[in-house]
Design an enzyme around this catalytic site. Structure first.
Site, PDB file in Angstrom:
ATOM      1  N   HIS A  64      62.227  17.769  64.098  1.00 24.14           N
ATOM      2  CA  HIS A  64      63.440  18.482  64.538  1.00 24.14           C
ATOM      3  C   HIS A  64      64.389  18.689  63.358  1.00 24.14           C
ATOM      4  CE1 HIS A  64      62.946  17.589  69.102  1.00 24.14           C
ATOM      5  NE2 HIS A  64      62.380  18.717  68.741  1.00 24.14           N
ATOM      6  N   ASP A  66      67.482  18.592  62.779  1.00 28.79           N
ATOM      7  CA  ASP A  66      68.571  17.672  62.427  1.00 28.79           C
ATOM      8  C   ASP A  66      68.072  16.411  61.719  1.00 28.79           C
ATOM      9  OD1 ASP A  66      67.446  17.200  65.024  1.00 28.79           O
ATOM     10  OD2 ASP A  66      69.075  15.802  65.492  1.00 28.79           O
ATOM     11  N   HIS A  67      66.756  16.328  61.491  1.00 30.46           N
ATOM     12  CA  HIS A  67      66.188  15.171  60.776  1.00 30.46           C
ATOM     13  C   HIS A  67      65.490  15.550  59.482  1.00 30.46           C
ATOM     14  CE1 HIS A  67      66.942  12.379  64.151  1.00 30.46           C
ATOM     15  NE2 HIS A  67      66.991  13.548  64.791  1.00 30.46           N
ATOM     16  N   HIS A 142      59.578  11.292  72.495  1.00 31.89           N
ATOM     17  CA  HIS A 142      60.524  12.402  72.319  1.00 31.89           C
ATOM     18  C   HIS A 142      59.771  13.711  72.599  1.00 31.89           C
ATOM     19  CE1 HIS A 142      64.213  14.072  70.887  1.00 31.89           C
ATOM     20  NE2 HIS A 142      63.786  14.460  69.705  1.00 31.89           N
ATOM     21  N   ASP A 213      64.425   9.917  67.340  1.00 31.16           N
ATOM     22  CA  ASP A 213      65.045  10.067  68.642  1.00 31.16           C
ATOM     23  C   ASP A 213      64.028   9.615  69.689  1.00 31.16           C
ATOM     24  OD1 ASP A 213      66.712  11.455  66.924  1.00 31.16           O
ATOM     25  OD2 ASP A 213      66.469  13.377  67.887  1.00 31.16           O
ATOM     26  N   HIS A 271      73.585   9.213  66.188  1.00 31.70           N
ATOM     27  CA  HIS A 271      72.978  10.433  66.719  1.00 31.70           C
ATOM     28  C   HIS A 271      73.749  10.937  67.940  1.00 31.70           C
ATOM     29  CE1 HIS A 271      69.739  13.079  68.362  1.00 31.70           C
ATOM     30  NE2 HIS A 271      69.419  13.214  67.092  1.00 31.70           N
TER      31      HIS A 271
HETATM   32 ZN   LIG Z   1      67.824  14.433  66.505  1.00 25.71          ZN
HETATM   33 ZN   LIG Z   2      64.783  15.168  67.951  1.00 25.63          ZN
END
Ligand SMILES: [Zn+2]
Ligand SMILES: [Zn+2]
Length: 305
Positions: A64, A66-67, A142, A213, A271
């Site tokens: 993802h 955001d990582h 996830h 996550d 997060h």
């Molecule tokens: Zn995330």
């Molecule tokens: Zn994620």
């Protein structure tokens, strides 16, 4: 100092004007690790005075944005800085497909070696080990293949007697050798201090688990049992449980339950959804289940000696 964790980002999907997506710098003994690399990570490293050149291992939990969006930029900056040291990157297979395509599509070839370690989100695996540290990946639950990471001191290491080390003015650079059982010998060879003066036995080696996550799942608890310091995502407050289940995230209350059931000693939550302006609401909820809980403020340093 033998353990230092610096929070570089604590936001979930959408960065805010004051908060960045996930990234953490972890120093354990002589190792300098980066865990996740959301957008803006290299600027956050500059802000908190973390040298890119020191990093030898980067761990990416999942694909993802955001990582991992910060990773291509970080690699190109390392290239511009004439890096020659190899860099180990750990992450899902698709991460390397993306990086390869991205790098091949530019006219800026990377001049240092990137050593790829494909993580497996189906089972627990030791992914790095030397005489001082062991790193294990383990499955999280996830929307895409995701792993957590467990960083542990090796059990053969002794614990520093910090008071005695300070009294004898032992330089930090000798700490790892002393933990391995060596005597201290000064640079001029005139001072020798026996190892037993500087160490004590270490029945509980230090450990740190990174969980982001994941939806709440009992199977995560088995993977991190007894960990000293646990970082766990807490994207929403518990009144948004339905949204957490839909998006496969954890609530602040559930993060506290994970820490309690795993018998962790300390919990750090992060997060956070951009919907929360007042982040203190989240640890307040976590503390109902696990009092020793802290907020992952950006720039916050968690240190152990
Ligand atoms: Zn995330
Ligand atoms: Zn994620």
């Amino acid at each position: 100092m033998i353990f230092e964790l610096v929070i570089l980002g604590n936001s979930s999907a959408t960065p805010t004007i004051s908060r960045h997506p996930s990234a953490q710098y972890l120093r354990m003994l002589d190792h300098h690790f980066l865990i996740d690399c959301g957008e803006g990570t290299q600027m956050q490293m500059q802000r908190y005075k973390i040298k890119k050149s020191r990093l030898k291992h980067i761990f990416i939990s999942h694909i993802h944005a955001d990582h991992m969006l910060g990773l291509p930029g970080l690699l190109f900056s390392m290239n511009l800085m004439q890096r020659t040291d190899p860099l180990h990157i750990y992450g899902p297979a698709v991460l390397f497909d993306i990086l390869d395509l991205f790098i091949a599509s530019t006219d800026n070839p990377i001049h240092f070696e990137i050593i790829k370690h494909v993580t497996n989100s189906d089972k627990r695996e030791v992914i790095f080990e030397d005489t001082t540290i062991k790193v294990t990946s383990f499955p999280l639950y996830h929307r895409v293949p995701t792993t957590g990471f467990l960083f542990e001191e090796q059990t053969n290491l002794k614990k520093l007697n910090v008071d005695n080390c300070k009294r004898h003015n032992i330089p930090f650079t000798h700490y790892t050798d002393i933990k391995r059982g060596k005597d201290y010998v000064s640079a001029d060879g005139k001072t020798v201090i026996k190892n037993r003066e500087l160490t004590i036995e270490n029945p509980n080696p230090l450990s740190y688990a990174y969980c982001s996550d994941t939806v709440y799942d009992d199977r995560v608890i088995e993977q991190i049992k007894g960990v000293d310091m646990l970082y766990h995502e807490a994207t929403f407050k518990h009144d948004k449980l339905e949204r957490a289940l839909q998006t496969m995230h954890t609530t602040a209350l559930q993060a506290g339950m994970v820490a309690k059931l795993a018998e962790a000693k300390q919990l750090i939550i992060g997060h956070f959804s951009s919907r929360y302006d007042n982040l203190m609401e989240l640890p307040e909820e976590t503390q109902q289940e696990f009092p020793n809980s802290f907020l992952a403020y950006e720039g916050e340093r968690f240190i152990r000696e």
